[in-house]
Motif scaffolding. Sequence first.
Motif, PDB file in Angstrom:
ATOM      1  N   ALA A  76       2.495   1.811  -0.089  1.00 34.06           N
ATOM      2  CA  ALA A  76       1.230   1.778   0.641  1.00 34.06           C
ATOM      3  C   ALA A  76       0.335   2.962   0.310  1.00 34.06           C
ATOM      4  CB  ALA A  76       1.487   1.717   2.133  1.00 34.06           C
ATOM      5  N   LYS A  77       0.892   3.975  -0.359  1.00 33.29           N
ATOM      6  CA  LYS A  77       0.105   5.155  -0.728  1.00 33.29           C
ATOM      7  C   LYS A  77      -1.043   4.780  -1.667  1.00 33.29           C
ATOM      8  CE  LYS A  77       3.366   7.894   1.196  1.00 33.29           C
ATOM      9  NZ  LYS A  77       3.691   6.897   2.232  1.00 33.29           N
ATOM     10  N   GLY A  78      -1.035   3.554  -2.146  1.00 34.03           N
ATOM     11  CA  GLY A  78      -2.186   3.080  -2.901  1.00 34.03           C
ATOM     12  C   GLY A  78      -2.083   3.213  -4.407  1.00 34.03           C
ATOM     13  N   VAL A  79      -0.976   2.764  -4.960  1.00 35.92           N
ATOM     14  CA  VAL A  79      -0.836   2.730  -6.412  1.00 35.92           C
ATOM     15  C   VAL A  79      -1.456   1.423  -6.895  1.00 35.92           C
ATOM     16  CG1 VAL A  79       0.813   2.778  -8.336  1.00 35.92           C
ATOM     17  CG2 VAL A  79       1.363   3.933  -6.200  1.00 35.92           C
ATOM     18  N   ARG A  80      -2.465   1.501  -7.739  1.00 34.74           N
ATOM     19  CA  ARG A  80      -3.051   0.270  -8.277  1.00 34.74           C
ATOM     20  C   ARG A  80      -2.540   0.035  -9.686  1.00 34.74           C
ATOM     21  NH1 ARG A  80      -6.686  -2.761  -5.959  1.00 34.74           N
ATOM     22  NH2 ARG A  80      -7.395  -3.531  -7.969  1.00 34.74           N
ATOM     23  N   THR A 103       2.767  -2.711 -15.824  1.00 36.61           N
ATOM     24  CA  THR A 103       4.074  -2.674 -15.176  1.00 36.61           C
ATOM     25  C   THR A 103       4.308  -1.290 -14.601  1.00 36.61           C
ATOM     26  OG1 THR A 103       4.923  -4.237 -16.811  1.00 36.61           O
ATOM     27  CG2 THR A 103       6.563  -3.036 -15.549  1.00 36.61           C
ATOM     28  N   VAL A 104       4.879  -1.246 -13.416  1.00 31.53           N
ATOM     29  CA  VAL A 104       5.271   0.031 -12.834  1.00 31.53           C
ATOM     30  C   VAL A 104       6.779  -0.011 -12.603  1.00 31.53           C
ATOM     31  CG1 VAL A 104       5.241   1.357 -10.687  1.00 31.53           C
ATOM     32  CG2 VAL A 104       3.100   0.685 -11.733  1.00 31.53           C
ATOM     33  N   ARG A 105       7.443   1.053 -13.008  1.00 36.26           N
ATOM     34  CA  ARG A 105       8.895   1.124 -12.821  1.00 36.26           C
ATOM     35  C   ARG A 105       9.243   2.352 -11.994  1.00 36.26           C
ATOM     36  NH1 ARG A 105      11.833  -1.713 -16.840  1.00 36.26           N
ATOM     37  NH2 ARG A 105      10.341  -2.734 -18.226  1.00 36.26           N
ATOM     38  N   THR A 106      10.090   2.167 -11.029  1.00 38.98           N
ATOM     39  CA  THR A 106      10.657   3.311 -10.329  1.00 38.98           C
ATOM     40  C   THR A 106      12.170   3.121 -10.405  1.00 38.98           C
ATOM     41  OG1 THR A 106      10.909   2.349  -8.136  1.00 38.98           O
ATOM     42  CG2 THR A 106       8.722   3.185  -8.685  1.00 38.98           C
ATOM     43  N   THR A 107      12.913   4.049  -9.813  1.00 41.30           N
ATOM     44  CA  THR A 107      14.366   3.877  -9.863  1.00 41.30           C
ATOM     45  C   THR A 107      14.794   2.651  -9.064  1.00 41.30           C
ATOM     46  OG1 THR A 107      14.459   5.438  -8.050  1.00 41.30           O
ATOM     47  CG2 THR A 107      15.033   6.277 -10.244  1.00 41.30           C
ATOM     48  N   SER A 108      13.987   2.285  -8.044  1.00 36.12           N
ATOM     49  CA  SER A 108      14.443   1.196  -7.187  1.00 36.12           C
ATOM     50  C   SER A 108      13.776  -0.144  -7.476  1.00 36.12           C
ATOM     51  CB  SER A 108      14.222   1.551  -5.716  1.00 36.12           C
ATOM     52  OG  SER A 108      12.850   1.747  -5.471  1.00 36.12           O
ATOM     53  N   PHE A 109      12.640  -0.128  -8.194  1.00 37.98           N
ATOM     54  CA  PHE A 109      12.031  -1.424  -8.469  1.00 37.98           C
ATOM     55  C   PHE A 109      11.110  -1.444  -9.686  1.00 37.98           C
ATOM     56  CE2 PHE A 109       8.334   0.272  -6.600  1.00 37.98           C
ATOM     57  CZ  PHE A 109       7.279  -0.614  -6.778  1.00 37.98           C
ATOM     58  N   GLY A 113       1.234  -9.451 -13.513  1.00 37.79           N
ATOM     59  CA  GLY A 113       0.815 -10.476 -14.478  1.00 37.79           C
ATOM     60  C   GLY A 113      -0.559 -11.034 -14.137  1.00 37.79           C
ATOM     61  N   GLY A 114      -1.327 -11.313 -15.181  1.00 39.11           N
ATOM     62  CA  GLY A 114      -2.680 -11.813 -14.963  1.00 39.11           C
ATOM     63  C   GLY A 114      -2.772 -13.329 -14.976  1.00 39.11           C
ATOM     64  N   GLY A 115      -1.650 -13.994 -15.200  1.00 40.40           N
ATOM     65  CA  GLY A 115      -1.656 -15.461 -15.264  1.00 40.40           C
ATOM     66  C   GLY A 115      -1.769 -16.075 -13.881  1.00 40.40           C
ATOM     67  N   ALA A 116      -2.090 -17.354 -13.881  1.00 41.16           N
ATOM     68  CA  ALA A 116      -2.165 -18.060 -12.600  1.00 41.16           C
ATOM     69  C   ALA A 116      -0.747 -18.292 -12.096  1.00 41.16           C
ATOM     70  CB  ALA A 116      -2.866 -19.395 -12.796  1.00 41.16           C
ATOM     71  N   TRP A 117      -0.547 -18.117 -10.831  1.00 45.31           N
ATOM     72  CA  TRP A 117       0.774 -18.405 -10.258  1.00 45.31           C
ATOM     73  C   TRP A 117       0.609 -19.139  -8.945  1.00 45.31           C
ATOM     74  CZ3 TRP A 117       5.634 -19.447 -10.215  1.00 45.31           C
ATOM     75  CH2 TRP A 117       6.345 -19.400  -9.010  1.00 45.31           C
ATOM     76  N   PRO A 170       3.204 -12.800 -12.168  1.00 48.91           N
ATOM     77  CA  PRO A 170       3.528 -11.526 -11.516  1.00 48.91           C
ATOM     78  C   PRO A 170       4.887 -11.578 -10.803  1.00 48.91           C
ATOM     79  CG  PRO A 170       1.813 -12.700 -10.288  1.00 48.91           C
ATOM     80  CD  PRO A 170       2.052 -13.478 -11.548  1.00 48.91           C
ATOM     81  N   PHE A 171       5.569 -10.453 -10.806  1.00 47.32           N
ATOM     82  CA  PHE A 171       6.841 -10.388 -10.070  1.00 47.32           C
ATOM     83  C   PHE A 171       7.133  -8.954  -9.642  1.00 47.32           C
ATOM     84  CE2 PHE A 171       8.163  -9.632 -14.504  1.00 47.32           C
ATOM     85  CZ  PHE A 171       8.998  -8.534 -14.372  1.00 47.32           C
TER      86      PHE A 171
END
Length: 185
Positions: free
Chosen positions: A68-72, A78-84, A89-93, A159-160
Amino acid sequence: MAPRRAALHTQSTALFAQGLISKRDLDASERAVVDEKAKIDDVRKQMSTADTQIAEVLVEVQTEQQMAKGVRIPKGGTVRTTSFIRYNGGGAWSLAQASTVDGFFHLKFGRALPIAVFGQGAIHNRWRLDHHNAMDISLNPDGAEGQALMDYLRSKGIPFSAFRQAIPGTATGPHIHVGLPSHRY
Ligand SMILES: [Zn+2]
């Protein structure tokens, strides 16, 4: 097992051997044991599914709070952290594409996509989590199946978010959330 039924059935078998009850009564007793066992297995299965769902929701809520700190994340980033891992993704889902994802998985691994949560459930309402257009797949992102699924989603621009963390003391928690991240409302 159903100890009470099983004990009754043992008794019935003895009574039948002594000619005190009919074969029909014995069969009925046997069916009752089988029915009761099936019912218990059913409840057990539902309970473990409920545990998995709760764990997956908890992990998502915790991550949303941290994020929620506001990472855009830019489209396609892709954003990677140790936990996730989060792939924007820019495609339609839409959830209607779930069968296509299942088709890919089935072809590659010979089993159905292990979907634990499909769309919005009572549990999301309770947690005020918008999960309408998402599904949770019970695959560890660090496993071969999880990796293959994420590669596929990336190739389609879907997106996932992949969660690695488990709820302490349980095996459940790690999963892949397909769709945009769910937000609390
Ligand atoms: Zn989810």
